[in-house]
Enzyme design. Sequence first.
Site, short mmCIF file in Angstrom:
data_model
loop_
_atom_site.label_atom_id
_atom_site.label_comp_id
_atom_site.label_asym_id
_atom_site.label_seq_id
_atom_site.Cartn_x
_atom_site.Cartn_y
_atom_site.Cartn_z
N THR A 1 -10.18 1.40 -18.18
CA THR A 1 -9.95 0.83 -16.84
C THR A 1 -11.09 1.33 -15.95
OG1 THR A 1 -8.69 2.80 -16.21
CG2 THR A 1 -7.43 0.93 -17.09
N VAL B 1 -2.47 18.05 -11.19
CA VAL B 1 -1.36 18.57 -10.38
C VAL B 1 -0.55 17.41 -9.80
CG1 VAL B 1 -0.75 19.86 -8.28
CG2 VAL B 1 -2.47 20.77 -9.86
N PHE C 1 -10.40 10.74 -8.71
CA PHE C 1 -11.83 10.90 -8.46
C PHE C 1 -12.55 11.00 -9.80
CE2 PHE C 1 -10.12 12.08 -4.40
CZ PHE C 1 -11.11 11.78 -3.47
N GLN D 1 -10.47 16.18 -2.32
CA GLN D 1 -9.95 15.49 -3.50
C GLN D 1 -8.46 15.79 -3.68
OE1 GLN D 1 -12.08 15.53 -7.18
NE2 GLN D 1 -14.10 15.73 -6.21
N TYR E 1 -5.94 15.73 -9.95
CA TYR E 1 -5.23 14.63 -10.63
C TYR E 1 -4.10 15.19 -11.50
CZ TYR E 1 -4.46 10.42 -13.42
OH TYR E 1 -3.89 9.33 -14.04
N SER F 1 0.91 10.98 -16.68
CA SER F 1 -0.24 11.13 -17.55
C SER F 1 -0.07 12.35 -18.43
CB SER F 1 -1.51 11.30 -16.71
OG SER F 1 -2.57 11.74 -17.51
N ASP G 1 0.88 -1.17 0.00
CA ASP G 1 0.00 0.00 0.00
C ASP G 1 0.92 1.21 0.00
OD1 ASP G 1 -1.69 2.11 0.47
OD2 ASP G 1 -2.57 1.29 2.31
N VAL H 1 -6.96 4.82 -21.32
CA VAL H 1 -7.09 3.37 -21.28
C VAL H 1 -8.39 2.94 -20.60
CG1 VAL H 1 -5.99 1.23 -20.50
CG2 VAL H 1 -4.58 3.17 -21.22
#
Length: 276
Positions: A232, A195, A94, A105, A193, A139, A62, A230
Amino acid sequence: MSNVPVAVVTGSNKGIGFAIVRALCKQFPGDVYLTARDPSRGQDAVAKLQAEGLHAFFHQLDIDDLQSIRALRDFLKEKYGGLNVLVNNAGIAFKVHDTTPFAVQAEVTLKTNFFGTRNVCTELLPLVKPYGRVVNVSSMVSSSALGGCSQELQQKFCSDTITEDELVELMTKFVEDTKKSMHEKEGWPNTAYGVSKIGVTVLSRIQARMLNETRKGDHILLNACCPGWVRTDMAGPKATKSPDEGAETPVYLALLPSDADGPHGQFLSNKTVRTW
């Protein structure tokens, strides 16, 4: 102690991580470790590969839990004397329509995607053997998020001399600014996400630079990459790539031949170096 080469993929019980493990089982000449927070999900994923005739090992990990990271570190040190390939794939996002407050978030997303990934690197990079390969899954959203930053922030994130401490300070500031509802005023884009993935891409550039300074003769190659959009649980069913297609660039970077002297410290998508 085993002399067998060893590869570790974080967050790999499903999605892109699972596809990366599958490809490494076919192509990597050594032991491949599938890791997950939840041991039963991890074991199920290993069993799924076994049904395909592929052999992966499982180890709990984890990345939000320093003790868990250190347990994996000690295991790799003891059993293999280090590691050869590390793919930092674990991450969260999120959903677009999630109603969780943006400040929450931001904190949760950066805790895993940036700070968790950084902790894995802090503990495991010193174990990477000569000719090792490290891949940080980032990303393309990091590029668009960078474009949404103020000029001042962009300059900092694109600097060739930014330090890890300075980057940590900036990532921490983003979370603090969101809590005060000041992030836009302070020049941040409206994507936690994005950042978090700026953090991963810039962290990779810094780490590659540090490897050049401290372990130049070890021929370790470290890069960040974008797997693409993708299909997912994270991206949903409308995405354009299958998980196996999403795994292509991370696997390419994980398996760069030992005589390759690059790419290193780069950001790639579709096996191509992108400008940062």
